[in-house]
Design an enzyme around this catalytic site. Structure first.
Site, short mmCIF file in Angstrom:
data_model
loop_
_atom_site.label_atom_id
_atom_site.label_comp_id
_atom_site.label_asym_id
_atom_site.label_seq_id
_atom_site.Cartn_x
_atom_site.Cartn_y
_atom_site.Cartn_z
N HIS A 115 -5.31 -8.07 -1.14
CA HIS A 115 -4.37 -8.97 -0.46
C HIS A 115 -4.88 -9.36 0.91
O HIS A 115 -5.56 -8.60 1.60
CB HIS A 115 -2.96 -8.38 -0.40
CG HIS A 115 -2.76 -7.23 0.52
ND1 HIS A 115 -2.47 -7.37 1.86
CD2 HIS A 115 -2.76 -5.89 0.30
CE1 HIS A 115 -2.31 -6.19 2.43
NE2 HIS A 115 -2.48 -5.27 1.50
N GLU A 123 1.56 -9.64 0.27
CA GLU A 123 1.74 -8.28 -0.27
C GLU A 123 2.70 -7.47 0.58
O GLU A 123 3.52 -6.70 0.05
CB GLU A 123 0.39 -7.57 -0.37
CG GLU A 123 0.43 -6.23 -1.08
CD GLU A 123 0.67 -5.03 -0.16
OE1 GLU A 123 0.83 -3.90 -0.66
OE2 GLU A 123 0.70 -5.23 1.08
N ASP A 170 -6.93 -1.77 -2.49
CA ASP A 170 -6.09 -1.72 -1.30
C ASP A 170 -6.44 -0.47 -0.51
O ASP A 170 -7.17 0.42 -0.99
CB ASP A 170 -4.61 -1.69 -1.69
CG ASP A 170 -3.69 -2.25 -0.61
OD1 ASP A 170 -4.13 -2.37 0.56
OD2 ASP A 170 -2.52 -2.57 -0.92
N HIS A 186 -0.49 0.83 9.30
CA HIS A 186 0.41 -0.19 9.86
C HIS A 186 0.48 -0.07 11.39
O HIS A 186 1.55 -0.16 11.98
CB HIS A 186 1.80 -0.11 9.24
CG HIS A 186 1.84 -0.65 7.84
ND1 HIS A 186 3.00 -0.78 7.12
CD2 HIS A 186 0.84 -1.12 7.03
CE1 HIS A 186 2.72 -1.30 5.93
NE2 HIS A 186 1.43 -1.50 5.86
#
Length: 360
Positions: free
Chosen positions: A67, A209, A232, A324
């Site tokens: 993604h 995504e 991923d 993240h």
């Protein structure tokens, strides 16, 4: 894989702003990179990229996807003094946002923080809600902010260049999730000659995504492959705050094969035949691998395997620290070993054996 080339390509691609639904610049650059090494490159209305390479003889169609989007925010409001309120698009974590440099639709900004001298003891112990955070773009009025071309709904992403540690195999920066796998997919196409495999290799760079696996759903329906492999990055647990968590995954230990990922609704239990396929080829090629059960994260496989009549799918993932965040950290050896595993799989396309769930 040439790790220097991989790092320099990733450094360029990761720096491009591309939050969910606003991946246009990333998609444009990736198209330029894929066109010289593919038989055909297409896009759809969402922004998914489809990259095709035909093998030397007929065989199955294998979709390999990654993604393109990164976590981010959008402009929710602009107050009379030009300060911007935000809404998240993807897994933005409030505690990691304060004091960060950001790109607001091409304009430099910072996420403001109340000076410690002005904070009460209670405020110092709490995390500010995303709805109380604000972005400062260096203006004094709403009109001035709008004069910079900033509007409600515009994308906001971290500014954080890819860097290397003293150990140069360790890399750190924003958007390693998942531009690293976009570059890995590019390396796969660069390395494979059509004489190396049978059937069709259908590469996909999927959008959105981070907000619900949206692009992969559309892409899987369009291609309808015989098999799908999703690439991923995945959280790991090799730092002091996570060691002993019962999730034994770390960077530099090889690709991760997630046997289960995601919760009961939006998740995936990897098909046993795909899990065994990945394990067998990893052992055949001498690639170290890690098995994982991760209920708190998922990949595009969760959407892909539910399309059409059910697509036989699996994920090959790569551990990252500080998920993240603007300082995601990964190991170049993991991606090099992942490429080796992918090459061995694709070169044997059509020779994987009986992949039925029930063999008769």
């Amino acid at each position: 894989m040439n790790k220097e080339n991989f790092f320099s390509q990733l450094k360029e691609v990761a720096a491009i702003p591309g939050g969910p639904g606003n991946e246009m610049a990333v998609v444009e650059r990736l198209i330029e990179l894929f066109e010289p090494v593919a038989d055909k490159v297409e896009t759809d209305h969402m922004g998914n990229i489809y990259i095709f390479k035909e093998g030397h003889k007929p065989g199955p169609t294998v979709m390999v996807s990654a993604h393109s989007d990164e976590i981010g925010c959008v402009v929710r409001d602009i107050d009379s003094n030009g300060f911007i309120r935000v809404e998240r698009t993807g897994g933005m974590i409030e505690a990691l946002m304060v004091g960060r440099k950001v790109n607001v639709n091409g304009r430099f900004g910072v996420i403001g923080v109340k000076a410690g001298h002005l904070q009460t003891p209670e405020e110092r112990k709490t995390t500010t809600s995303i709805y109380d955070l604000y972005v400062d773009v260096g203006v004094t009025s709403k009109e001035e902010a709008e004069g910079l071309g900033i509007k409600i709904g515009d994308p906001i992403t971290y500014i954080s260049d890819l860097e290397r540690f003293t150990n140069e195999d360790l890399i750190c920066g924003k958007a390693i999730d998942n531009r690293s796998c976009c570059v890995l997919l590019l390396e796969l196409f660069k390395t494979l000659d059509s004489a190396d495999f049978a059937g069709t290799l259908a590469g996909v760079v999927a959008v959105q995504e981070e907000v619900g696996l949206r692009g992969a759903k559309v892409a899987a329906h369009r291609i309808n492959p015989d098999y799908a492999v999703v690439l991923d990055t995945i959280p790991c647990a090799d730092t002091p705050d996570s060691i002993g968590s019962g999730y034994p995954v770390g960077i530099g230990r090889g690709p991760v094969i997630p046997a289960l990922a995601g919760g009961s609704v939006r998740g995936n239990i990897m098909a046993p035949q795909m899990k065994e396929l990945f394990i067998n080829y990893a052992e055949k090629t001498g690639v170290p691998y890690q098995l994982a059960v991760m209920t708190g994260a998922t990949t595009d496989v969760a959407a892909v395997h539910l399309e059409r009549d059910g697509i036989l799918s699996g994920a090959i993932t790569f551990a990252r620290r500080y998920s993240h965040s603007p300082v995601e950290t990964a190991h170049l050896d993991d991606f090099a070993q992942g490429l080796e595993l992918l090459l061995s799989l694709i070169k044997d396309n059509g020779s994987w054996g009986d992949m039925r769930f029930v063999k008769k």
